[in-house]
Design an enzyme around this catalytic site. Structure first.
Site, PDB file in Angstrom:
ATOM      1  N   LEU A  73       0.878  -1.173   0.000  1.00 46.58           N
ATOM      2  CA  LEU A  73       0.000   0.000   0.000  1.00 46.58           C
ATOM      3  C   LEU A  73       0.908   1.213   0.000  1.00 46.58           C
ATOM      4  O   LEU A  73       1.440   1.620   1.024  1.00 46.58           O
ATOM      5  CB  LEU A  73      -0.910   0.008   1.236  1.00 46.58           C
ATOM      6  N   GLY A  74       1.136   1.785  -1.163  1.00 44.57           N
ATOM      7  CA  GLY A  74       2.047   2.917  -1.312  1.00 44.57           C
ATOM      8  C   GLY A  74       3.343   2.487  -1.962  1.00 44.57           C
ATOM      9  O   GLY A  74       3.850   1.391  -1.706  1.00 44.57           O
ATOM     10  N   CYS A  75       3.857   3.385  -2.806  1.00 44.80           N
ATOM     11  CA  CYS A  75       5.127   3.092  -3.476  1.00 44.80           C
ATOM     12  C   CYS A  75       5.954   4.367  -3.596  1.00 44.80           C
ATOM     13  O   CYS A  75       6.504   4.686  -4.647  1.00 44.80           O
ATOM     14  CB  CYS A  75       4.895   2.480  -4.855  1.00 44.80           C
ATOM     15  N   GLU A  95       8.419  -2.422  12.821  1.00 45.91           N
ATOM     16  CA  GLU A  95       9.787  -2.026  13.167  1.00 45.91           C
ATOM     17  C   GLU A  95      10.175  -0.689  12.551  1.00 45.91           C
ATOM     18  O   GLU A  95      10.867   0.124  13.174  1.00 45.91           O
ATOM     19  CB  GLU A  95      10.773  -3.106  12.710  1.00 45.91           C
ATOM     20  N   GLY A 115      13.718   4.484  11.591  1.00 48.60           N
ATOM     21  CA  GLY A 115      14.113   3.935  10.301  1.00 48.60           C
ATOM     22  C   GLY A 115      14.695   2.544  10.378  1.00 48.60           C
ATOM     23  O   GLY A 115      14.050   1.582  10.772  1.00 48.60           O
ATOM     24  N   LYS A 143       7.069   8.873  18.009  1.00 51.94           N
ATOM     25  CA  LYS A 143       7.984   7.736  18.143  1.00 51.94           C
ATOM     26  C   LYS A 143       8.200   7.348  19.601  1.00 51.94           C
ATOM     27  O   LYS A 143       8.248   6.158  19.931  1.00 51.94           O
ATOM     28  CB  LYS A 143       9.305   8.076  17.456  1.00 51.94           C
TER      29      LYS A 143
END
Length: 428
Positions: free
Chosen positions: A9-11, A130, A135, A206
């Site tokens: 879902l998304g590129c 994760e 990142g 985060k």
């Protein structure tokens, strides 16, 4: 060798990174999982836009989520869209259909992570994320596996590469905040609207995620006290350096007997502390457990391939669970824990102000500090002119709210021109 079909879902930056990483290291990944990963669908907003970006011609580009959710061959859905409401709805529907999800979406997980984990378990699916924090740095899984024999007492991190890049260049090159921000935008580290980064909101999401896992607590981003770096100046950087500190934007989660506190704020970090030496756009997370002691993880907190590394690692973990029929069976522990106001936490403070260069100024300020029970550790008068002087004060450990009350009162003194800054000092 087994086969597993996945959908993206998304590129964008991360999604394309996942495609590239699977092409680069596919053989190694297949060897470790005894499974070939086949990307069957890629959901995008504009199909024409992605027809010439180097994607495999066998990938099915679609702008219709139904193509994915109604395909029974798709066992794992990788959500890397970055949106919130639509992404959450897609993830929920995946779980209801028994599909496992890997996500890099810090917004959704910070606000709705616990509910989504419960929904995944109810439907025998995995939920892995994760890449949602720091990142490529592996910090989510250590929280519930490598470090789970510990009572986690504190989590401190540099979790936003944009702000760390800005502060590093203000320190190393003497840039102003405005100059460093402009350069960060030109190099692609900062968005045209940098508010989420420099205002501390990205780091707040985060630390909320890590606190959920580390403290087994029902917390979300609304529980985080947030302060950004917009007020940090060249003068503050210079004073920090002279005093043996580096200024960093820290995300801090602490657990004490009276509850949990969550905050994001600039801080003076001693130069001999590992976090003080994290430069550029790098991230680091520093965890303290009651048995393991202090542990720090360091690396690239963003970028296409580093983030894709975390995403694909999650995909491999889900595949292992599919192959062993363990999806949705990892236990989670959640506690109802008091969340206290971070303003009640104590810390030494650096204070910089401009005052009249006249007799009695220091006595007046000292009187206010004494009234609030604040001890002055050091006081330096600098950059004097006939009319005004810059005064730098370091006070002993004091609750944040007490420092604020005192400074509000000091600012009302006729001899005080302005309070320039007040920044916490980290002690180790």
């Amino acid at each position: 060798m087994k086969n597993v079909s996945i959908a993206l879902l998304g590129c964008g930056t991360v999604g394309k990174g996942v495609v590239d990483l699977l092409q680069m290291n596919g053989h190694l990944i297949s060897e470790q999982t005894d499974t070939h990963i086949h990307i069957k669908h890629v959901l995008v907003r504009d199909i024409e836009k992605y027809k010439n970006v180097g994607l495999d011609e066998n990938l099915h580009l679609t702008d219709n989520f139904k193509d994915i959710i109604e395909d029974d061959e798709v066992e794992i859905v990788v959500e890397v869209m970055g949106s919130a409401d639509f992404a959450k709805a897609c993830i929920e529907e995946c779980f209801r259909r028994g599909k496992s999800v890997v996500s890099a979406n810090k917004d959704v997980i910070a606000d709705c992570g616990i509910g989504l984990l419960k929904l995944a378990q109810e439907n025998g699916a995995d939920f892995q994320f994760e890449a949602s924090v720091a990142g490529g740095i592996p910090i989510i899984r250590p929280m519930y596996s490598s470090l789970n024999a510990n009572q986690i007492e504190e989590i401190i991190g540099i979790m936003n590469g944009t702000t760390n890049y800005i502060l590093t260049n203000m320190t190393d090159r003497g840039l102003t905040y405005e100059e460093a921000l402009k350069e960060a935008q030109e190099k692609g580290y900062a968005e045209a609207d940098p508010t989420s980064d420099v205002g501390g909101f990205d780091a707040a999401r985060k630390i909320a995620i890590l606190a959920k896992l580390g403290f087994h607590a029902y917390v979300n981003v609304k529980d985080v006290s947030i302060e950004g770096i917009e007020g940090v100046t060249k003068e503050d950087i210079a004073h920090a350096t002279a005093m043996g500190y580096a200024i960093k934007l820290l995300a801090v989660a602490e657990k004490n007997t009276d509850g949990i506190s969550l905050a994001v704020h600039p801080a003076f970090v001693p130069k001999d502390h590992p976090l003080a030496n994290v430069g550029g756009a790098y991230n680091a997370v520093y965890v303290r457990g009651n048995c393991v002691g202090d542990v720090m993880l360091y690396g690239q907190g963003a970028g296409s391939l580093p983030t894709a590394s975390a995403v694909v690692s999650d995909i491999m973990n889900v595949i292992q669970h599919i192959n062993t029929e363990m999806t949705g069976k990892r236990p989670y522990l959640w506690h109802e824990t008091a969340v206290k106001d971070a303003a009640e936490n104590k810390a030494p403070y650096y204070i910089r102000l401009i005052a009249a260069n006249a007799p009695g100024v220091l006595a007046n300020m000292s009187g206010v500090f004494a009234k609030h029970g604040i001890s002055i550790r050091s006081l330096i008068q600098k950059d004097e002119t006939k009319e005004a002087a810059e005064i730098v004060i370091l006070v002993d450990s004091t609750p944040c709210k007490t420092v604020r009350f005192a400074l509000n009162e000091i600012e009302q003194l006729t001899c005080i021109h302005r309070i320039c800054n007040a920044i916490r000092v980290i002690e180790v």
